[in-house]
Design a protein around this motif. Structure first.
Motif, mmCIF file in Angstrom:
data_model
loop_
_atom_site.group_PDB
_atom_site.id
_atom_site.type_symbol
_atom_site.label_atom_id
_atom_site.label_comp_id
_atom_site.label_asym_id
_atom_site.label_seq_id
_atom_site.Cartn_x
_atom_site.Cartn_y
_atom_site.Cartn_z
ATOM 1 N N LEU A 204 0.346 6.886 -0.123
ATOM 2 C CA LEU A 204 -0.300 6.073 0.790
ATOM 3 C C LEU A 204 -1.638 6.073 1.804
ATOM 4 O O LEU A 204 -1.329 7.026 2.087
ATOM 5 N N ALA A 205 -2.270 5.939 0.789
ATOM 6 C CA ALA A 205 -3.777 6.409 1.779
ATOM 7 C C ALA A 205 -4.472 5.496 1.411
ATOM 8 O O ALA A 205 -4.955 3.794 0.632
ATOM 9 N N LYS A 206 -5.639 5.706 2.568
ATOM 10 C CA LYS A 206 -6.881 4.210 2.864
ATOM 11 C C LYS A 206 -8.453 5.082 2.743
ATOM 12 O O LYS A 206 -8.115 6.097 3.180
ATOM 13 N N PRO A 207 -9.385 4.286 2.512
ATOM 14 C CA PRO A 207 -10.359 4.345 2.774
ATOM 15 C C PRO A 207 -11.491 4.744 3.884
ATOM 16 O O PRO A 207 -11.040 4.171 5.041
ATOM 17 N N ASP A 208 -12.009 6.359 4.019
ATOM 18 C CA ASP A 208 -12.259 6.374 5.207
ATOM 19 C C ASP A 208 -12.652 5.237 6.355
ATOM 20 O O ASP A 208 -12.649 5.386 7.271
ATOM 21 N N GLN A 209 -13.865 4.381 5.133
ATOM 22 C CA GLN A 209 -14.111 3.343 6.292
ATOM 23 C C GLN A 209 -13.769 2.088 5.841
ATOM 24 O O GLN A 209 -14.509 1.011 5.539
ATOM 25 N N TRP A 210 -12.232 2.184 5.790
ATOM 26 C CA TRP A 210 -11.098 0.503 5.394
ATOM 27 C C TRP A 210 -12.032 -0.456 6.606
ATOM 28 O O TRP A 210 -11.706 -1.200 5.504
ATOM 29 N N ARG A 211 -12.274 0.039 7.950
ATOM 30 C CA ARG A 211 -12.595 -1.233 8.135
ATOM 31 C C ARG A 211 -13.215 -1.752 7.943
ATOM 32 O O ARG A 211 -13.878 -3.392 8.738
ATOM 33 N N GLN A 212 -14.595 -1.341 7.228
ATOM 34 C CA GLN A 212 -15.652 -1.996 7.072
ATOM 35 C C GLN A 212 -15.518 -3.206 5.984
ATOM 36 O O GLN A 212 -15.786 -4.334 5.660
ATOM 37 N N TYR A 213 -14.385 -3.112 5.781
ATOM 38 C CA TYR A 213 -13.242 -4.099 4.329
ATOM 39 C C TYR A 213 -12.929 -5.190 5.417
ATOM 40 O O TYR A 213 -12.530 -5.395 5.651
ATOM 41 N N PRO A 214 -13.182 -6.814 4.846
ATOM 42 C CA PRO A 214 -13.381 -7.541 4.964
ATOM 43 C C PRO A 214 -11.788 -8.278 4.526
ATOM 44 O O PRO A 214 -10.558 -9.147 5.509
ATOM 45 N N TYR A 215 -11.092 -7.882 3.502
ATOM 46 C CA TYR A 215 -9.675 -8.520 3.342
ATOM 47 C C TYR A 215 -8.421 -7.018 3.367
ATOM 48 O O TYR A 215 -8.480 -6.428 1.672
ATOM 49 N N PRO A 216 -8.146 -6.241 3.441
ATOM 50 C CA PRO A 216 -7.248 -5.236 3.897
ATOM 51 C C PRO A 216 -5.779 -5.390 4.030
ATOM 52 O O PRO A 216 -5.244 -5.212 5.046
ATOM 53 N N PHE A 217 -5.611 -5.222 2.701
ATOM 54 C CA PHE A 217 -4.542 -5.156 2.107
ATOM 55 C C PHE A 217 -3.283 -4.396 2.167
ATOM 56 O O PHE A 217 -2.713 -4.252 1.450
ATOM 57 N N VAL A 218 -3.670 -3.860 3.249
ATOM 58 C CA VAL A 218 -2.732 -2.395 3.455
ATOM 59 C C VAL A 218 -2.110 -1.868 4.756
ATOM 60 O O VAL A 218 -2.171 -2.876 5.679
ATOM 61 N N TYR A 219 -0.987 -0.647 4.354
ATOM 62 C CA TYR A 219 -0.282 -0.320 5.680
ATOM 63 C C TYR A 219 -0.335 0.469 6.533
ATOM 64 O O TYR A 219 -1.783 0.832 6.845
ATOM 65 N N GLY A 220 -0.291 0.375 7.636
ATOM 66 C CA GLY A 220 -0.633 0.971 8.639
ATOM 67 C C GLY A 220 -1.743 0.874 9.720
ATOM 68 O O GLY A 220 -2.394 1.512 9.819
ATOM 69 N N THR A 221 -2.390 -0.317 10.002
ATOM 70 C CA THR A 221 -3.540 -1.104 10.489
ATOM 71 C C THR A 221 -3.555 -1.547 11.206
ATOM 72 O O THR A 221 -2.354 -1.713 11.840
ATOM 73 N N PHE A 222 -4.018 -1.314 12.901
ATOM 74 C CA PHE A 222 -3.792 -2.311 14.229
ATOM 75 C C PHE A 222 -3.752 -3.888 14.410
ATOM 76 O O PHE A 222 -5.550 -4.333 13.300
ATOM 77 N N ASP A 223 -3.688 -4.774 14.578
ATOM 78 C CA ASP A 223 -3.925 -6.010 14.723
ATOM 79 C C ASP A 223 -4.371 -5.892 16.378
ATOM 80 O O ASP A 223 -3.259 -6.417 16.888
ATOM 81 N N ALA B 62 -7.166 -2.093 -7.632
ATOM 82 C CA ALA B 62 -6.995 -1.317 -7.179
ATOM 83 C C ALA B 62 -9.277 -0.972 -6.614
ATOM 84 O O ALA B 62 -9.299 -1.391 -5.770
ATOM 85 N N LEU B 63 -9.727 -0.218 -7.629
ATOM 86 C CA LEU B 63 -11.387 0.474 -7.810
ATOM 87 C C LEU B 63 -11.485 -0.541 -7.817
ATOM 88 O O LEU B 63 -12.664 -0.994 -7.153
ATOM 89 N N MET B 64 -11.639 -2.098 -8.140
ATOM 90 C CA MET B 64 -12.240 -2.919 -9.290
ATOM 91 C C MET B 64 -12.236 -3.976 -7.303
ATOM 92 O O MET B 64 -13.290 -4.515 -7.506
ATOM 93 N N ALA B 65 -11.031 -3.914 -7.277
ATOM 94 C CA ALA B 65 -10.975 -4.917 -5.922
ATOM 95 C C ALA B 65 -12.020 -4.716 -5.271
ATOM 96 O O ALA B 65 -12.543 -5.570 -3.829
ATOM 97 N N ARG B 66 -12.201 -2.774 -5.355
ATOM 98 C CA ARG B 66 -12.523 -2.629 -3.410
ATOM 99 C C ARG B 66 -14.389 -3.306 -3.794
ATOM 100 O O ARG B 66 -14.772 -3.318 -2.428
ATOM 101 N N GLU B 67 -14.948 -3.362 -4.711
ATOM 102 C CA GLU B 67 -16.435 -3.626 -5.423
ATOM 103 C C GLU B 67 -16.709 -4.882 -4.451
ATOM 104 O O GLU B 67 -17.417 -5.819 -4.028
ATOM 105 N N GLN B 68 -15.051 -6.155 -4.553
ATOM 106 C CA GLN B 68 -14.936 -7.359 -4.000
ATOM 107 C C GLN B 68 -14.625 -7.740 -1.685
ATOM 108 O O GLN B 68 -14.265 -8.539 -1.656
ATOM 109 N N GLY B 69 -14.319 -6.415 -1.615
ATOM 110 C CA GLY B 69 -14.469 -6.232 -0.603
ATOM 111 C C GLY B 69 -12.813 -6.646 -0.200
ATOM 112 O O GLY B 69 -12.199 -6.321 0.975
ATOM 113 N N VAL B 70 -11.296 -6.379 -0.836
ATOM 114 C CA VAL B 70 -10.600 -6.413 -1.223
ATOM 115 C C VAL B 70 -9.511 -5.248 -1.121
ATOM 116 O O VAL B 70 -9.889 -4.330 -2.118
ATOM 117 N N LEU B 71 -9.312 -4.083 -0.068
ATOM 118 C CA LEU B 71 -8.311 -3.407 -0.196
ATOM 119 C C LEU B 71 -6.528 -3.612 0.100
ATOM 120 O O LEU B 71 -5.312 -4.321 0.466
#
Length: 532
Positions: free
Chosen positions: A150-169, A465-474
């Motif tokens: 499981l890995a997130k892009p380095d700039q994952w915080r810039q994505y408006p819709y992060p449906f991913v693991y291990g992030t801080f709320d 997942a690659l195409m979803a990133r273009e829409q701001g979705v992880l």
């Protein structure tokens, strides 16, 4: 394969020749080769790159390695992805030659690879030999760099819709309560309780809070010498693999299953046995001969299914009959919204065949890295020595502060707030999926922080997942959870621990746009007609 395809493969192989740097992960070496080709002009702005599958085949790499490299290069501004078109070298400003359209510019052929002239006389060798680096490929005994995780892009915080693991709320973190506990531990009177070197020991106050406040809720009663603090659950997996596994060990893992556990166990290269799961979790009666079984019974990772009580009892009976050990990861046991919690396997274990792994920081923030192992004292004693050789001991300051957090009763109300928030998010994602993606199959779990989704069979979720990133979705593409992923792999996971309830509907709507783009690229007319 046609001659044209063979020529094209040779071109890509020449253009993306990976440097001989074995200590550097393959993904990083591929990114380095691509960046050099771009900066040197061998891949000019607008040049079309091959698909991840084509490049993986040409270079002899895994498709996941190539996809991850592409994602990082897009994040870094070297490449850009266009739905239904492909991946291109990014054009900064108007770098096209005058009179050439953008479409024609993208369609231009790949420049010829640089070829070394044949029969060219060798240059005279220098008088003094140059210093050489160590041959790391010969020295490296084991590597995990090519394993899917499981890995997130380095700039994952810039994505408006992060449906991913291990992030801080930040909305759910108990900032004031935890700050109070940290200040308490820093008081002069408390410094002697955590500033000395603990050597092989743990902070006694935390051990007491775990055995008297946390474990009894799971039906587990342990002595202090049966508990070891770890730097998170992954540290626990690694130590267990290091202490217990070798190349002859037969280790059963759920399929699909937890990739972090699989990768942490992998350093000793045991003999993997994939174990089937269904709507009741691990399929116990299909077990092959094993030495260890790793299981996530509370909420199976990633399907979220709960292992039934009947199967729990059957698994323990088989462990005794066949002489294997169960490693129980009590994954997300606290996140329960409906019904009564199922007893932990460890609570049903009467003969010491269950090793219990828990986390005490995940409900606050994964970055705090505090977990624990409960096991027979003989094993815990060995693990203490192993831990000492690795990290000596986890942060005594964090242990002390967290013990105070538990002792003041902050943990229970915080867990209730988290569960209420996650339950609302579950309802929101269920409504959004049914509305925006009616052909996608899922079942909302009774607890946990994620939803396991099955797309239609035509969809590969790594591509989605690659195409979803273009829409701001992880999203978390499903192939990482499988030892032997299918292709196309239609599964993916939506993690809800760090996305606000108001973002979920728009996020799923944006995901539906990516599904439309993928369907258009694949030529699936029925989907296009419905999603248009």
């Amino acid at each position: 394969m046609t001659s044209r395809h063979r020529t094209k493969d040779v071109q890509w192989e020449s253009l993306f020749a990976l440097q001989d740097k074995p200590a550097m992960p393959l993904q990083q070496r591929l990114r380095l080769a691509a960046v050099e080709a771009i900066l040197e002009g061998r891949l000019p702005p607008g040049a079309t790159l091959p698909s991840s599958r084509e490049l993986a085949k040409a270079l002899g790499l895994s498709r996941n390695t190539v996809t991850s490299a592409y994602m990082r290069l897009i994040d870094d501004g070297f490449l850009e992805a266009h739905p239904r078109s492909g991946v291109f070298v990014k054009v900064h400003g108007d770098q096209r030659p005058s009179g050439l359209s953008k479409a024609d510019w993208r369609a231009k052929p790949l420049p010829e690879p640089v070829r070394t002239p044949q029969n060219q006389p060798e240059r005279e060798a220098p008088a003094m030999t140059q210093p050489t680096s160590p041959d790391w490929s010969a020295r490296l005994i084991r590597s995990l760099s090519d394993r899917r995780t499981l890995a997130k892009p380095d700039q994952w915080r810039q994505y408006p819709y992060p449906f991913v693991y291990g992030t801080f709320d930040p909305q759910l973190f108990p900032t004031e309560a935890f700050r109070e506990c940290c200040v308490h531990s820093l008081a002069r009177v408390h410094l002697p309780q955590w500033t000395p070197d603990f050597e092989l020991s743990d902070v006694p106050e935390l051990i007491e809070q775990i055995r008297l406040r946390l474990l009894p809720k799971r039906g587990v009663f342990a002595l202090p010498e049966e508990i070891l603090i770890t730097v998170g659950a992954q540290h626990a997996y690694y130590m267990l693999g290091e202490a217990l596994f070798d190349a002859q060990s037969r280790v059963g893992l759920e399929e699909p299953g937890h990739p972090h556990a699989r990768n942490s166990f992998a350093s000793r290269q045991p003999q993997w046995q994939p174990l089937a799961v269904d709507d009741q979790g691990l399929v116990v009666d299909r077990l092959t001969p094993l030495d260890y079984v790793y299981v996530t019974p509370s909420h199976q990772s990633p399907t979220t299914r709960t292992l039934s009580l009947e199967r729990r009892k059957r698994l323990l009976a088989l462990a005794e009959q066949r002489d294997f050990v169960v490693i129980e990861d009590d994954y997300e046991a606290e996140n329960l919204y409906v019904g009564e919690p199922m007893p932990a396997l460890k609570s049903l274990d009467k003969v010491g065949r269950v090793i219990y792994v828990g986390s005490i920081s995940k409900s606050l923030s994964p970055s705090l890295r505090l977990g624990y192992i409960v096991a027979p004292r003989a094993l815990i004693a060995e693990l203490r020595v192993l831990r000492h050789a690795m990290v000596r001991h986890p942060s005594a300051f964090l242990q002390h502060a967290f013990a105070h957090f538990l002792s003041l009763g902050h943990h229970e109300p915080h867990a209730r707030r988290v569960n209420q928030a996650l339950q609302a998010r579950m309802q929101a994602v269920g409504e959004a999926l049914r509305r925006e993606l009616p052909d996608f199959q899922f079942e909302l779990p009774t607890g946990g922080a994620s939803v396991w989704v099955r797309a239609p069979d035509w969809a590969d979720t790594a591509e989605l997942a690659l195409m979803a990133r273009e829409q701001g979705v992880l999203i978390e593409a499903g192939e990482v959870f499988f030892m032997h992923p299918p292709y196309p792999c239609p599964f993916f996971r939506l993690r809800l621990s760090s996305i606000g309830v108001d973002q979920i509907g728009p996020g799923i709507r944006a995901l539906a746009v990516a599904v439309y783009d993928l369907a258009q690229a694949r030529g699936v007319p029925r989907v296009l007609a419905r999603l248009h």
